[in-house]
Design an enzyme around this catalytic site. Structure first.
Site, PDB file in Angstrom:
ATOM      1  N   THR A  36     -60.733 -13.084 -13.566  1.00  0.00           N
ATOM      2  CA  THR A  36     -60.157 -14.396 -13.868  1.00  0.00           C
ATOM      3  C   THR A  36     -58.910 -14.318 -14.742  1.00  0.00           C
ATOM      4  OG1 THR A  36     -61.701 -14.596 -15.718  1.00  0.00           O
ATOM      5  CG2 THR A  36     -62.344 -15.615 -13.625  1.00  0.00           C
ATOM      6  N   ASP A  37     -58.739 -13.233 -15.492  1.00  0.00           N
ATOM      7  CA  ASP A  37     -57.623 -13.177 -16.449  1.00  0.00           C
ATOM      8  C   ASP A  37     -56.278 -13.466 -15.798  1.00  0.00           C
ATOM      9  OD1 ASP A  37     -59.424 -12.549 -18.365  1.00  0.00           O
ATOM     10  OD2 ASP A  37     -58.331 -10.801 -19.137  1.00  0.00           O
ATOM     11  N   LYS A  57     -55.523 -20.666 -16.372  1.00  0.00           N
ATOM     12  CA  LYS A  57     -56.753 -20.432 -17.125  1.00  0.00           C
ATOM     13  C   LYS A  57     -56.514 -20.938 -18.537  1.00  0.00           C
ATOM     14  CE  LYS A  57     -60.155 -16.892 -18.323  1.00  0.00           C
ATOM     15  NZ  LYS A  57     -60.526 -15.467 -18.304  1.00  0.00           N
ATOM     16  N   THR A  83     -66.523  -8.334  -9.216  1.00  0.00           N
ATOM     17  CA  THR A  83     -67.605  -8.693 -10.126  1.00  0.00           C
ATOM     18  C   THR A  83     -68.623  -9.551  -9.400  1.00  0.00           C
ATOM     19  OG1 THR A  83     -66.422 -10.642 -10.813  1.00  0.00           O
ATOM     20  CG2 THR A  83     -66.161  -8.686 -12.165  1.00  0.00           C
TER      21      THR A  83
END
Lengths: 412, 610
Positions: free
Chosen positions: A158-159, A235, A82
């Site tokens: 990021t997940d 996260k 990304t």
């Protein structure tokens, strides 16, 4: 009347008594999506769109970017880029762009920090990551370092970034920084955090750090990134830039932006203090399950035949009395069961209450201060190395990469 | 000025905030807050991104010349969506409905499927770096035969507090953008059309009122000139003047071009460093500058200082371009010697740059990077003077002149908002939308139905309390009383410092209802509202201020007062009515309408006199 259009065709739409020209993009939900000359996209019934002419595709001119040979070389390995993606107006899909030139163009400041070589390992959303890909990633990072990279940057969704970072921390000892970085706001927006995160990741990758870490925004402001130890990071927010936090320990360093000054905490592993060692063995048949009040014990049977299971229990590390028996049966059948806590903060201690003691009797291993997902990744690695139950227990309770804290800090 | 002769073509873009409960893409209220109430702040940078078509918008590119650190102020009434830290919620349906009502009024055709776009804006006014906007309808008509090209539903930008600091309370308030075609040909026509569109918008009763809630952008060009967009005209009455001044500016720029071409003017490409010339200068700005660069504009003497609009010269235009690089401004030889710069210094400067009498020299003082950037901009703008009028986005200055903001943006600034699903407007939905009654029609109706004067009706429909009037009348209050209360009583009380803000329409209507029911006299309305504003419940206020007297009691009371003063009554006969009115009114303390008392007294006196 439905003609077949190609993306990029010049078309005319009739809206009431107004005729508007534009570029055909795609068909969606039974509508023709047209980009009007004003720049607005609209959806129009196919019967009201007329073909005007076919245009030849306007390929972007390739831009050469100079790399400074005096700078250290970093490897960037992408798992789902990304960092330099944008929409292809012809297909409406987000495309990854990942040559070194693409990245340097997307994040201009990078060229002042290092030279770059790039490798695309995968182009997946991080929820589609697998243990097999962790292994490939570990090998790729290892090879880049063996090949002389002064540091490695892994771009990652990021997940599940903290899972992958932890997996690398267990599979790879590195003399140089291995930095995971991502963005919470997509790269195609002017406010994306990809620029600052990318710059700070590169600054960390050429710094004196010598371990696997995650570098992301420290606060909602664009003024500092935190460097998190791979096995202590989580996260903790769905969308904020500063979603990543070190749990139960402070970050191991910070990067000021835009100054790019890196400061490392005393407990950060220093560059060059460890040899390069890869141990990419992994037992993927391991599970992670969260206990909840009233949970039907038969659900645990789904893991029968698994090599390992991590349970995120309540409080100090508990499940209901009704569930203990099933866990015991799993253990007896050869599944290693490790208890962690949904509290995330604090140490598992199954010696305080009866249910805890019963769990120990049933053969469940206390997961110390490990985050549930870190315990899962570690269990896969440990079971990849040994099936000796005592040795598995010893390794699970021994600190390998910062995941087991010898003392409990007292902050939340 | 003869509009036809100069070939004036103008169009309008009107931006109007909608009075919705929530913002366009989140659940935050659409309330403006005092800046000092902010409870958080954060800092961000923005940078231009490429469009779908792979290009960077020219306006955004210019913004990138000077990368700034923006400060944002957050409130307890803003959320992570304004912070650009959470994806947007689906498009606000209430805002879409109002937009469709407006579209219907202009007889437009809705877009079948609205796609929300990101319009690149990286001047800091949007935390995301773009303004979300969707094209909702096209093809409307104006009474003068002109066309409404489009209506878009957009999110309002953050309010600039100062320089690079923005307040997030305004960001995300729904806004409609109504664009006319370039169909207007005189300054007056532009102003009249803006007034008409404003009236249509207010007719919905669902738009925000007050300063800053409506903004007009003007697109103006003349024959041989260029399309220039002037942003942020907030006062309707200034529109014609802004157009006139822009026409003059374009005419002057064209005249300057003729003169420059006649002189064979040209712009140097390379600046000359002249820092040392000003080491001992009396100009404090030049003295403390790290670097001073001079650039020669051949054949420009006298033209840089020529006025092109009240308070504006070609030099001001050049200066605006230079300021985009973060410099404070420029000096030019048409205005020197001055500002502490001596004639000798000017002569030395001219000598150093080989500038002849017909040439002008422009100076810029800053650090080297900014100064070099500014010189490029000076060269760019000066070269454009040889071509005529540049296409630009400008901002209005006080009085009606304008300053350069940025190049006109193009289609490259639009990018699809991938976080929001398209919204379909079905024929059924469009059919269910009804156009609001226009305020001008409503005023006529008030005259016809309520027997109000035309002046009162006109005042009412333009009043911010119009809905209070309608509700009061609907609740049975006599229209005259409702109109008087809205137009006079409330204003007078407000002028007297009575805090009416918290009182609420419901309680005002309850007070008027008490009058209508005969529980209070209309003369008591100001006192009642005063009491209610002071915190008294309506019924208590009516009771304490105006003890209720029922019809029988009142008749007995009036009879009693007449009997007690029978001698006086016999002496004065009907002449006693006036004095006795005062006696009765004092007894009932204003709770009964004077007219009714007068009737009863007349009856009682007649009876007493046999």
């Amino acid at each position: 009347m439905t003609e077949t259009f190609a993306s990029g065709d010049r078309v005319a739409c009739t809206i009431g008594d107004t005729e508007l020209s534009g570029t055909y993009i795609t068909d969606r939900d039974g509508m023709r999506v047209v980009k009007l000359d004003s720049g607005y996209n609209i959806g129009v019934d196919p019967s009201r769109v007329a073909f005007l002419e076919r245009t030849s595709g306007g390929d972007q001119p390739a831009v050469e970017v100079d790399q400074d040979p005096a700078l250290p070389e970093l490897a960037i390995i992408s798992t789902g880029g990304t960092i330099a993606s944008r929409i292809d107006y012809r297909t409406g899909a987000v495309t990854s762009q990942f040559t070194a030139a693409d990245i340097l163009r997307a994040i201009p400041g990078l060229a002042e920090i290092a030279r770059f070589r790039t490798q695309i390992l995968a182009t997946i959303l991080s929820e589609n990551m697998t243990p097999a890909l962790w292994q490939q990633l570990a090998r790729a990072v290892h090879d880049a370092i063996a090949d002389g990279a002064a540091g490695v940057i892994v771009t990652h969704g990021t997940d599940t970034m903290s899972y992958s970072a932890a997996a690398l921390a267990f599979m790879l000892q590195s003399p140089v920084p291995v930095i995971f970085v991502g963005s919470q706001r997509s790269a195609d927006r002017p406010s994306s955090d990809n620029v600052m995160n990318g710059i700070c990741a590169a600054a960390t990758a050429v710094s004196e750090l010598g371990e696997v870490a995650v570098v992301m925004h420290e606060s909602p402001s664009d003024d500092r990134c935190a460097i998190h130890r791979a096995t202590r990071v989580r996260k903790l927010h769905t969308s904020r830039r500063d979603a990543f936090r070190s749990v139960e320990s402070a970050p191991i360093g910070y990067v000021e932006y835009p100054a790019r000054t890196v400061t490392l905490e005393p407990d950060a592993v220093q560059r060059g203090t460890r040899p390069l060692i890869l141990d990419d063995r992994l037992e993927p048949r391991c599970g992670l399950v969260q206990f909840y009040p009233g949970m039907d014990p038969v659900l645990f049977d789904a893991f029968s035949g698994y090599s390992g299971l991590v349970v995120a229990g309540t409080g100090l590390g508990h499940v209901s009395s009704a569930c203990i028996e099933r866990l015991g049966a799993l253990v007896d059948a050869g599944t290693v069961v490790v208890m962690t806590s949904q509290c995330l903060y604090g140490r598992v201690c199954d010696r305080v209450y009866d249910t805890g003691r019963d769990l120990l009797t049933a053969g469940v291993i206390e997961g110390a201060t490990m985050l549930p997902e870190v315990a899962l990744v570690k269990l896969m690695c440990v079971l990849g190395r040994t099936r000796d139950r005592d040795e598995v227990q010893r390794l699970m309770q021994t600190d390998l990469a910062g995941e087991v804290l010898g003392r409990s800090p007292h902050g939340l | 000025m003869d509009s036809e002769q100069v070939g004036l073509v103008a169009g309008l873009e009107i931006h109007q905030q909608l009075d919705t409960a929530c913002k366009l893409f989140c659940g935050c209220p659409t309330r403006i807050r005092p800046v000092e109430e902010h409870n958080g702040e954060f800092y961000r940078y923005l940078r231009a991104t490429v469009s779908e078509l792979g290009t960077i918008d020219r306006a955004a590119e210019e913004e990138m010349k000077h990368i700034r650190r923006f400060r944002y102020l957050a409130y307890d009434s803003t959320c992570l969506v304004e912070n650009d830290d959470e994806p947007p919620s689906p498009l606000n349906e209430e805002a879409l409905e109002i937009t469709l009502e407006i579209a219907k009024t202009f007889e437009m055709t809705p877009i079948e499927q609205v796609h929300v776009m990101r319009k690149l804006v990286i001047d800091g006014s949007n935390t995301s770096g773009f303004q979300r906007t969707g094209l909702v309808a096209v093809g409307g008509t104006l009474p003068n035969g002109g066309r409404v090209e489009s209506i878009c539903l957009e999110e309002e930008a953050a309010q600039r507090v100062e320089d690079a600091c923005f307040s997030l309370d305004r960001l995300g308030i729904p806004l409609v953008e109504i664009t006319t075609s370039p169909c207007l040909h005189t300054p007056e026509e532009v102003q009249e059309t803006a007034a008409f569109i404003g009236m249509v918008l207010r007719s919905t009763g669902r738009v925000k009122r007050g300063i800053g809630t409506i903004r007009q952008d003007l697109n103006v060009s003349i024959r041989g000139g260029a399309r220039v967009e002037i942003k942020g005209v907030q006062e309707l009455d200034l529109i014609a003047e802004v157009v006139r001044r822009e026409v003059r500016r374009q005419q002057e720029l064209l005249a300057i071009r003729e003169e420059l071409l006649a002189r064979g003017a040209a712009v140097d490409e390379q600046p000359v460093e002249v820092t040392r010339l000003f080491e001992k200068t009396g100009s404090s700005i030049l003295k403390r500058a790290k670097v001073i660069l001079g650039i020669r504009l051949r054949g420009f003497a006298g033209l840089v200082g020529r006025e092109i609009q009240p308070g504006r010269r070609l030099g001001s235009e050049i200066s605006d371009y230079a300021k985009r690089c973060g410099v404070g401004g420029i000096f030019h030889t048409d205005e020197l010697p001055a500002y502490g710069v001596t004639a000798d210094e000017v002569a030395a400067l001219r000598a150093m740059l080989d500038a002849e009498e017909q040439d002008a020299v422009v100076l810029v003082a800053a650090d080297r990077k900014k100064a070099l950037c500014a010189v490029q901009q000076i060269v760019r703008r000066a070269s454009l003077a040889l071509e005529g009028v540049p296409e630009e986005t400008r901002r209005m200055l006080e009085g009606g002149s304008s300053a350069y903001m940025r190049p006109l943006p193009g289609a490259a600034r639009m990018y699809p908002e991938t976080d929001i699903l398209p919204v379909s407007i079905s024929p059924e939905r469009w059919g269910s939308i009804s156009a609001p009654e226009l305020l001008v029609d409503r005023a006529r109706r008030y005259v016809a139905e309520y027997s109000l004067s035309a002046a009162t009706a006109d005042q009412l429909v333009h009043s911010s309390s119009l809905s209070l009037f309608d509700r009061a009348v609907a609740a049975g209050v006599q229209p005259g009383l409702a109109a008087r209360t809205v137009l006079a009583t409330l204003k007078e009380l407000s002028r007297d410092g009575v805090a009416l803000d918290g009182i609420g329409d419901d309680r005002i209507i309850a007070v008027l209802g008490a009058v209508q029911e005969g529980r209070a006299a209309k003369e008591a309305v100001p006192d009642l509202l005063r009491a209610v504003a002071g915190g008294a419940p309506v019924d208590d206020a009516v009771a304490s201020f105006a003890p209720a007297v029922d019809a029988d009691e009142l008749e007995v009371l009036v009879d009693q007062i007449v009997q007690e003063r029978i001698a006086f009554v016999e002496e004065r006969r009907m002449g006693a009515l006036g004095p006795l009115m005062g006696v009765v009114m004092a007894e009932v303390r204003g709770s009964v309408d004077g007219k009714r008392i007068s009737e009863l007294l007349r009856k009682a006196i007649t009876k007493a006199l046999g």
